[in-house]
Write a protein that holds these residues in place. Structure first.
Motif, PDB file in Angstrom:
ATOM      1  N   THR A 169       0.718  -1.247  -0.066  1.00  0.00           N
ATOM      2  CA  THR A 169       0.160   0.152   0.042  1.00  0.00           C
ATOM      3  C   THR A 169       0.844   1.115  -0.001  1.00  0.00           C
ATOM      4  OG1 THR A 169      -0.022   0.355   2.424  1.00  0.00           O
ATOM      5  CG2 THR A 169      -1.656  -1.324   1.386  1.00  0.00           C
ATOM      6  N   GLU A 170       0.231   2.316  -0.356  1.00  0.00           N
ATOM      7  CA  GLU A 170       0.915   3.535  -0.290  1.00  0.00           C
ATOM      8  C   GLU A 170       1.825   3.828   1.308  1.00  0.00           C
ATOM      9  OE1 GLU A 170       0.275   8.294  -0.692  1.00  0.00           O
ATOM     10  OE2 GLU A 170      -0.918   7.127  -1.891  1.00  0.00           O
ATOM     11  N   SER A 171       0.820   3.578   2.317  1.00  0.00           N
ATOM     12  CA  SER A 171       1.496   3.779   3.635  1.00  0.00           C
ATOM     13  C   SER A 171       2.469   2.929   3.711  1.00  0.00           C
ATOM     14  CB  SER A 171       0.298   3.360   4.632  1.00  0.00           C
ATOM     15  OG  SER A 171       0.908   3.540   5.724  1.00  0.00           O
ATOM     16  N   GLU A 172       2.478   1.493   3.425  1.00  0.00           N
ATOM     17  CA  GLU A 172       3.822   0.721   3.477  1.00  0.00           C
ATOM     18  C   GLU A 172       4.915   1.058   2.860  1.00  0.00           C
ATOM     19  OE1 GLU A 172       1.374  -3.799   4.131  1.00  0.00           O
ATOM     20  OE2 GLU A 172       1.387  -2.750   2.165  1.00  0.00           O
TER      21      GLU A 172
END
Length: 89
Positions: A77-80
């Motif tokens: 994900t973008e957060s990861e």
């Protein structure tokens, strides 16, 4: 992880160089070398590890985003991805 042979070779060379530098730092400490010299070499080890990490991220970013990892894992994900970059910062 890294599928491109040239990228993998570059990462392994950087890691081997860092390994040698780290062994040198350990020897310097054991020999009681000057703090400035030890810190300078330790900074070089850190830079070598950072460069290897950035190369791994750069080489694997497309696979991470598209989910075409050789391990069959889901895309990040973008957060990861943000956490991964920040871990190297």
């Amino acid at each position: 992880m890294i599928r491109d042979e040239d990228s993998m070779s570059a990462v392994l060379n950087r890691l081997r160089r860092a390994q040698g530098q780290l062994a040198g730092v350990i020897a310097m400490i054991e020999q009681g070398r000057d703090c400035k010299d030890v810190v300078t070499q330790l900074a070089a080890v850190s830079r070598a590890l950072d460069r290897a990490g950035f190369k791994i991220v750069a080489s694997g970013l497309r696979d991470c985003i598209t989910g075409t990892s050789a391990t069959g894992t889901a895309p990040l994900t973008e957060s990861e991805l943000e956490k991964l970059f920040l871990a190297l910062a």
